[in-house]
Design a protein around this motif. Structure first.
Motif, PDB file in Angstrom:
ATOM      1  N   UNK A  73       0.856  -1.181   0.000  1.00 28.83           N
ATOM      2  CA  UNK A  73       0.000   0.000   0.000  1.00 28.83           C
ATOM      3  C   UNK A  73       0.889   1.226   0.000  1.00 28.83           C
ATOM      4  N   UNK A  74       0.255   2.410   0.006  1.00 28.59           N
ATOM      5  CA  UNK A  74       1.020   3.653  -0.026  1.00 28.59           C
ATOM      6  C   UNK A  74       2.010   3.728   1.123  1.00 28.59           C
ATOM      7  N   UNK A  75       1.561   3.380   2.330  1.00 24.88           N
ATOM      8  CA  UNK A  75       2.440   3.459   3.500  1.00 24.88           C
ATOM      9  C   UNK A  75       3.663   2.565   3.334  1.00 24.88           C
ATOM     10  N   UNK A  93       0.049  12.940  -7.030  1.00 24.06           N
ATOM     11  CA  UNK A  93       0.164  14.107  -6.160  1.00 24.06           C
ATOM     12  C   UNK A  93      -0.944  14.155  -5.118  1.00 24.06           C
ATOM     13  N   UNK A  94      -2.166  13.793  -5.485  1.00 23.67           N
ATOM     14  CA  UNK A  94      -3.255  13.800  -4.510  1.00 23.67           C
ATOM     15  C   UNK A  94      -2.998  12.831  -3.376  1.00 23.67           C
ATOM     16  N   UNK A  95      -2.440  11.658  -3.712  1.00 23.08           N
ATOM     17  CA  UNK A  95      -2.092  10.683  -2.680  1.00 23.08           C
ATOM     18  C   UNK A  95      -1.008  11.231  -1.772  1.00 23.08           C
ATOM     19  N   UNK A  96      -0.018  11.887  -2.376  1.00 22.48           N
ATOM     20  CA  UNK A  96       1.039  12.480  -1.557  1.00 22.48           C
ATOM     21  C   UNK A  96       0.524  13.553  -0.637  1.00 22.48           C
ATOM     22  N   UNK A  97      -0.406  14.373  -1.152  1.00 22.84           N
ATOM     23  CA  UNK A  97      -0.949  15.477  -0.359  1.00 22.84           C
ATOM     24  C   UNK A  97      -1.759  14.974   0.827  1.00 22.84           C
ATOM     25  N   UNK A  98      -2.658  14.041   0.570  1.00 22.05           N
ATOM     26  CA  UNK A  98      -3.631  13.645   1.591  1.00 22.05           C
ATOM     27  C   UNK A  98      -3.156  12.449   2.404  1.00 22.05           C
ATOM     28  N   UNK A  99      -2.691  11.374   1.727  1.00 19.13           N
ATOM     29  CA  UNK A  99      -2.376  10.133   2.428  1.00 19.13           C
ATOM     30  C   UNK A  99      -1.019  10.159   3.120  1.00 19.13           C
ATOM     31  N   UNK A 100      -0.073  10.947   2.582  1.00 15.93           N
ATOM     32  CA  UNK A 100       1.267  10.997   3.176  1.00 15.93           C
ATOM     33  C   UNK A 100       1.441  12.250   4.034  1.00 15.93           C
ATOM     34  N   UNK A 101       1.170  13.407   3.446  1.00 14.26           N
ATOM     35  CA  UNK A 101       1.353  14.653   4.196  1.00 14.26           C
ATOM     36  C   UNK A 101       0.204  14.945   5.148  1.00 14.26           C
ATOM     37  N   UNK A 102      -0.966  14.313   4.915  1.00 14.87           N
ATOM     38  CA  UNK A 102      -2.173  14.595   5.704  1.00 14.87           C
ATOM     39  C   UNK A 102      -2.452  16.095   5.701  1.00 14.87           C
ATOM     40  N   UNK A 103      -2.370  16.669   4.511  1.00 15.68           N
ATOM     41  CA  UNK A 103      -2.462  18.110   4.343  1.00 15.68           C
ATOM     42  C   UNK A 103      -3.724  18.454   3.553  1.00 15.68           C
ATOM     43  N   UNK A 104      -4.083  19.700   3.547  1.00 17.91           N
ATOM     44  CA  UNK A 104      -5.194  20.191   2.739  1.00 17.91           C
ATOM     45  C   UNK A 104      -4.831  21.584   2.241  1.00 17.91           C
ATOM     46  N   UNK A 105      -5.489  21.984   1.170  1.00 19.63           N
ATOM     47  CA  UNK A 105      -5.236  23.292   0.579  1.00 19.63           C
ATOM     48  C   UNK A 105      -6.569  23.982   0.324  1.00 19.63           C
ATOM     49  N   UNK A 181      -8.064   9.482   4.191  1.00 17.01           N
ATOM     50  CA  UNK A 181      -8.864  10.699   4.344  1.00 17.01           C
ATOM     51  C   UNK A 181      -9.351  11.222   3.003  1.00 17.01           C
ATOM     52  N   UNK A 182      -8.672  10.854   1.900  1.00 17.24           N
ATOM     53  CA  UNK A 182      -9.193  11.204   0.584  1.00 17.24           C
ATOM     54  C   UNK A 182     -10.000  10.054  -0.008  1.00 17.24           C
ATOM     55  N   UNK A 183     -10.433   9.144   0.863  1.00 17.46           N
ATOM     56  CA  UNK A 183     -11.265   8.023   0.463  1.00 17.46           C
ATOM     57  C   UNK A 183     -12.596   8.075   1.182  1.00 17.46           C
ATOM     58  N   UNK A 184     -12.973   6.917   1.744  1.00 24.05           N
ATOM     59  CA  UNK A 184     -14.285   6.817   2.384  1.00 24.05           C
ATOM     60  C   UNK A 184     -14.421   7.757   3.577  1.00 24.05           C
ATOM     61  N   UNK A 185     -13.345   7.930   4.332  1.00 25.99           N
ATOM     62  CA  UNK A 185     -13.396   8.814   5.504  1.00 25.99           C
ATOM     63  C   UNK A 185     -13.792  10.232   5.082  1.00 25.99           C
TER      64      UNK A 185
END
Length: 545
Positions: A73-75, A93-105, A181-185
């Motif tokens: 998986x990504x992790x 990039x979306x995976x990096x932003x949300x799943x890795x950095x846990x960031x939002x813009x 967090x960019x999925x079902x959550x």
């Protein structure tokens, strides 16, 4: 104008990288040879395809490549990159932003894919020392899909419509999507999406599950070839929840200083692949069943990045029968089998070295025996993939964490067999040995251990078979073995590929158990050896012939 500027920027980047590659000394081994570049993927079709394109692109420029496909998986994949276990893999990039950095813009920034890329690239470099190469040229966002019948029945066009009807629907989502967090959550928070039930599904089976009616809605990717195959309806993200998912090569920060020509070569793919092309390539792999290596090679030739003729012969081989399929891959399967056997052998040997003395010790301190062996038994209740994943933060990915996990799994049956066998050794024989004046150590070595040998060997044989099976999951953390074609086959919905790993693994389990059965006969006491032969259909005359 933007496209022209983007193209000029890519050319400038490639030229600069090539100049840097020529002026920087390449990392060498003690023999003066460049080390292999380790290229990995996550376990879904497009990631396998991009991984293979990266690998062949490097090989076409004289570099040695080691492939680590199908990291869980990504992790797992990103963890391997950070620790240096791999050098590069395709990411979004979306995976990096949300799943890795846990960031939002802000929404205004999120709508600009270039701004998102710049933000993600800067954060990754600052926090992890990891580098994003310029995007490959296409986006692959999440696609929430339903059948046309479901869309018509519930009047579904957007994700808001889906949220409205979700209490009546069963969702089949990949495990990665369920927890992100960019999925079902996030969908639950933003849209109020609460399905009647959520079933975790492997990427390879979710489309079949939707088509068969087992689930009503699935998560896919916008470039999936299977969306067209099953004629599915992709629901509109009307609240613009999903960020841009531009595909790019994500590389370890040390790769440029160690093997700069690898970074320069990978950059040649930047801006060369569009969404239409990727859908066609994915369809060839996922729908038409063509070999990933063939499809990757053909596209690199089309782009002018690799020489040679079109590989139509290999395409025909990829569609051949199972026997031919196995024969064509005999050398690869032999290498995977040897690696699998090495994993099993080392883990089992380490378990024997630890568990047999532990069982003997517990027999002498029986108050500790059941709690200690019970604690080892708890390890058997942990799913193999969970235990393997737990090893990653501690030991990274590859052979070492796989060996530790397999060793832990093998301890319980061997320790249990040793303790039980020695404890229950023939009481009359032990009493006779004691009457003859044998010391406790002599009774253990000359009487109790030989009598317990069949029970101990039964535990070792059980552990061996368990280890052969569990080792197939080691492919999820890059340890190789026969799990590689199984994991790849699951991702690509290729039954032949799955069987090419599963059947040799089953045969290997039988062979290992048979060899240990011969060892059991050889070490069993003479009076018990006869009973073992009778149980296997032999006789004393056959044994002595």
């Amino acid at each position: 104008m933007k496209r022209i500027l983007h193209s000029l920027a890519l050319v400038e980047f490639a030229v600069a990288a090539s100049a840097h590659a020529q002026s920087t000394a390449t990392e060498t081994t003690t023999h003066g040879q460049q080390r292999p570049v380790v290229i990995a993927s996550k376990p879904f079709g497009e990631s396998y395809l991009l991984c293979e394109m990266f690998a062949q692109l490097l090989e076409s420029r004289g570099m040695s490549v080691e492939r680590r496909p199908g990291l869980g998986a990504t992790e797992i994949a990103f963890g391997a990159l950070r620790t240096g276990a791999i050098d590069a893999y395709p990411e979004y990039t979306g995976t990096g932003l949300v799943a890795v950095l846990h960031d939002s813009l802000p929404d205004s920034v999120m709508a600009d894919s270039r701004a998102v890329f710049a933000h993600v690239a800067r954060r990754f470099a600052d926090e992890y020392g990891v580098r994003w190469l310029p995007p490959l040229g296409f986006q692959n966002t999440y696609a929430i899909a339903v059948t046309r019948a479901t869309a018509s029945k519930y009047h579904l066009r957007t994700l808001s419509d889906l949220a409205r009807e979700s209490p009546h629907l069963t969702a089949g989502f990949t495990a990665d999507f369920i927890g992100r967090s960019d999925g079902l959550v996030g969908l639950s928070r933003v849209y109020g999406l609460h399905p009647r039930a959520v079933r975790p599904l492997a990427p390879a089976v979710k489309y079949q599950a939707l088509a068969s009616g087992a689930v009503d809605v699935i998560d896919g990717y916008s470039t999936d070839g299977l969306l067209a195959r099953y004629d599915l309806v992709t629901l509109i993200d009307d609240r613009h929840f999903f960020p841009p998912y531009e595909a790019a090569a994500l590389v370890n920060g040390k790769l440029e200083s160690q093997i700069p020509n690898a970074v320069a070569a990978l950059t040649l793919l930047s801006g060369r692949l569009d969404e239409k092309t990727m859908r066609q390539l994915n369809r060839r792999v996922e729908v038409d069943g063509e070999d990933v290596r063939v499809v990757a090679a053909d596209e690199l030739k089309t782009l002018g990045l690799k020489g040679g003729r079109q590989s139509t012969a290999r395409v025909e081989q990829s569609r051949s029968g199972f026997a031919r399929y196995m024969w064509d891959r005999r050398s690869d399967l032999a290498a995977l089998t040897l690696r699998h056997l090495l994993l099993v052998g080392l883990a089992l040997l380490a378990a024997v070295i630890v568990a047999v003395p532990l069982g003997l010790f517990l027999e002498r301190t029986r108050l500790l025996a059941e709690p200690s062996i019970g604690a080892l038994g708890v390890l058997q209740t942990i799913p193999s993939i969970a235990l393997l994943a737990f090893m990653i933060p501690l030991l990274g990915v590859g052979v070492i964490p796989a060996l530790v996990a397999l060793w832990l799994y093998a301890l319980y049956p061997i320790a249990r067999g040793t303790y039980t066998g020695v404890r229950d050794a023939d009481p009359d024989a032990v009493a006779a040995a004691e009457a003859l004046g044998m010391t406790p150590v002599q009774r253990l070595m000359w009487v109790r251990l030989p009598l317990a040998a069949p029970v101990i060997m039964a535990g070792i044989r059980t552990a061996a078979v368990i280890t052969v099976g569990a080792a197939t999951l080691a492919a999820f953390i890059g340890a190789g073995g026969l799990g590689e074609p199984i994991v790849a086959g699951l991702a690509l919905a290729d039954t032949r590929m799955i069987l090419s790993g599963a059947l040799p693994a089953a045969a290997l389990a039988l062979v290992v158990d048979g060899v240990l059965g011969l060892v059991e006969r050889l070490i069993a006491p003479a009076h018990r050896r006869e009973g073992i032969w009778r149980r296997r259909g032999g006789s004393a005359r056959e044994r002595t012939a």
